[in-house]
Motif scaffolding. Structure first.
Motif, PDB file in Angstrom:
ATOM      1  N   LEU A 220      -4.238   5.082  14.227  1.00  0.00           N
ATOM      2  CA  LEU A 220      -4.534   5.952  13.095  1.00  0.00           C
ATOM      3  C   LEU A 220      -5.359   5.125  12.121  1.00  0.00           C
ATOM      4  O   LEU A 220      -5.072   3.947  11.893  1.00  0.00           O
ATOM      5  CB  LEU A 220      -3.242   6.436  12.426  1.00  0.00           C
ATOM      6  N   LYS A 221      -6.363   5.744  11.525  1.00  0.00           N
ATOM      7  CA  LYS A 221      -7.362   4.987  10.756  1.00  0.00           C
ATOM      8  C   LYS A 221      -7.484   5.539   9.341  1.00  0.00           C
ATOM      9  O   LYS A 221      -7.430   6.749   9.129  1.00  0.00           O
ATOM     10  CB  LYS A 221      -8.712   5.079  11.471  1.00  0.00           C
ATOM     11  N   ALA A 222      -7.614   4.626   8.363  1.00  0.00           N
ATOM     12  CA  ALA A 222      -7.751   5.031   6.965  1.00  0.00           C
ATOM     13  C   ALA A 222      -8.781   4.158   6.273  1.00  0.00           C
ATOM     14  O   ALA A 222      -9.113   3.061   6.745  1.00  0.00           O
ATOM     15  CB  ALA A 222      -6.415   4.928   6.244  1.00  0.00           C
ATOM     16  N   MET A 223      -9.299   4.638   5.151  1.00  0.00           N
ATOM     17  CA  MET A 223     -10.249   3.880   4.342  1.00  0.00           C
ATOM     18  C   MET A 223      -9.618   3.558   2.999  1.00  0.00           C
ATOM     19  O   MET A 223      -9.008   4.428   2.356  1.00  0.00           O
ATOM     20  CB  MET A 223     -11.545   4.673   4.133  1.00  0.00           C
ATOM     21  N   ILE A 224      -9.753   2.302   2.580  1.00  0.00           N
ATOM     22  CA  ILE A 224      -9.193   1.834   1.316  1.00  0.00           C
ATOM     23  C   ILE A 224     -10.314   1.259   0.465  1.00  0.00           C
ATOM     24  O   ILE A 224     -11.193   0.551   0.975  1.00  0.00           O
ATOM     25  CB  ILE A 224      -8.096   0.775   1.551  1.00  0.00           C
ATOM     26  N   GLY A 225     -10.284   1.557  -0.827  1.00  0.00           N
ATOM     27  CA  GLY A 225     -11.270   1.015  -1.746  1.00  0.00           C
ATOM     28  C   GLY A 225     -10.600   0.293  -2.898  1.00  0.00           C
ATOM     29  O   GLY A 225      -9.565   0.740  -3.401  1.00  0.00           O
ATOM     30  N   ILE A 226     -11.180  -0.842  -3.300  1.00  0.00           N
ATOM     31  CA  ILE A 226     -10.653  -1.571  -4.452  1.00  0.00           C
ATOM     32  C   ILE A 226     -11.756  -1.751  -5.483  1.00  0.00           C
ATOM     33  O   ILE A 226     -12.952  -1.787  -5.154  1.00  0.00           O
ATOM     34  CB  ILE A 226     -10.083  -2.952  -4.060  1.00  0.00           C
TER      35      ILE A 226
END
Length: 361
Positions: A220-226
């Motif tokens: 399962l794949k997700a995108m994270i931004g900081i």
């Protein structure tokens, strides 16, 4: 005449309490009181040993870090003070009972655990990856009760922490910009994708959808931004592992948050220049027939040194042991919430990614 017999008065002996006897009684009372206090302390100690709870680990920041991922007991209690009012008034508990409306659901009976111990149970499941049976034994409850507590708290924290604005306005991002980003002063967010291994479905069609070529496993794949100063400001939902970085970027909804006077920093796989209204900072590609120029090499190295911070932030999320083993298909309905909550909690659990940023941030 009949003789009338009268009862004779009797003298009852009365023992006089002397001052010496009073002193002995006082000493005896004090000894008994000390014995009672000692036994009470032993009983409380045994109760703590028989049942797990926050008070059992409160004296060790190392244990707090291990079981909850919070840096210290002080950090954990500060977080609890933030959420406690909402936990008392707005939490909707998951029960076995089938109810007809929301009002009935909010009035359901709570568990025998204190609310803060329920939070500890949830954090232990997330941070240490303890199974339901283990949690039930530790807290003295049935494993199905532990399961309902986990679902209740994941839903509650997902709604509560998700309602707090993650995305930071560009003015605030610029005010908190670390000096390392002086060459990229308009950077609004640094983006990267991460994957969680999941159980392989029996359906061949589903297998093809969740199989990741990069991981050679179903994921399962997700995108994270900081933000440049290290705070998580964007978390996408979880998608099937087959999806590309570009497609996640398109579906995540981040495009509408970007403006023409900002910039994003991404990896080579994010070919999104035609999708965004802003500047894109990305490592340069090397041509097949020529070497990279000196400027491209320096540019790539500069971006790589800054992009490493989003990878370090993702590592903090994946330090939660729940994500160490493949996600069972049976919990795929709630793993999206659990993963999002794990990302939200990173902003509360840890200090800055770089120590020198602590004063400024």
């Amino acid at each position: 005449m009949n003789e009338i017999q009268t009862a004779h008065d009797h003298d009852y002996s009365v023992t006089l309490v002397t001052s010496e006897m009073a002193g002995e009684l006082a000493v005896s009372y004090e000894e008994l009181q000390m014995k009672v206090d000692e036994l009470q302390h032993q009983l409380e100690t045994m109760q703590l040993q028989c049942r797990f709870g926050l008070q059992r680990i409160a004296g060790s920041d190392e244990n707090i870090r291990f079981y909850t991922r919070f840096a210290s007991y002080k950090h954990l209690m500060a977080f609890w003070e933030l959420i406690e009012p909402a936990a008392k008034t707005k939490m909707v508990r998951i029960t076995r009972a089938k109810v007809a409306n929301f009002e009935e659901l909010t009035q359901t009976r709570t568990t025998k655990l204190a609310p803060i111990d329920e939070l500890l149970l949830f954090l232990m499941h997330l941070s240490v990856g303890l199974l339901l049976r283990d949690l039930g034994e530790r807290f003295g409850i049935h494993r199905t009760t532990a399961s309902r507590i986990i679902v209740t708290w994941s839903h509650f924290l997902y709604i509560l922490l998700g309602s707090i604005r993650l995305w930071i306005p560009k003015e605030e991002v610029k005010a908190l910009l670390p000096p390392e980003f002086s060459a990229f002063p308009d950077t609004q967010v640094i983006l990267d994708c991460t994957e969680l291994n999941c159980q392989t479905p029996s359906s061949l069609l589903l297998q093809s959808e969740v199989f990741s070529q990069y991981k050679s496993h179903t994921t399962l794949k997700a995108m994270i931004g900081i933000a440049p100063h290290g705070a998580i400001t964007f978390v996408s939902g979880l998608y099937a592992g087959f999806i590309s970085d570009r497609e996640i970027f398109k579906l995540s909804g981040i495009i509408k948050c970007l403006t023409s006077d900002t910039a994003i920093m991404v990896d080579k796989g994010f070919l999104v220049d035609d999708l965004v209204p802003c500047k894109v900072y990305r490592p340069a590609f090397r041509s097949r027939n020529s070497q990279m120029s000196r400027e491209d090499v320096q540019h790539t190295q500069s971006i790589a040194r800054l992009r490493v911070h989003v990878e370090r932030c993702i590592r903090r999320v994946k330090e939660n042991k729940l994500f160490d083993k493949p996600i069972p298909l049976s919990v795929c309905g709630s793993i999206d919430q659990l993963f999002s909550v794990a990302c939200f909690l990173v902003n509360y659990q840890n200090g800055p990614l770089v120590k020198s940023w602590s004063v400024k941030c």
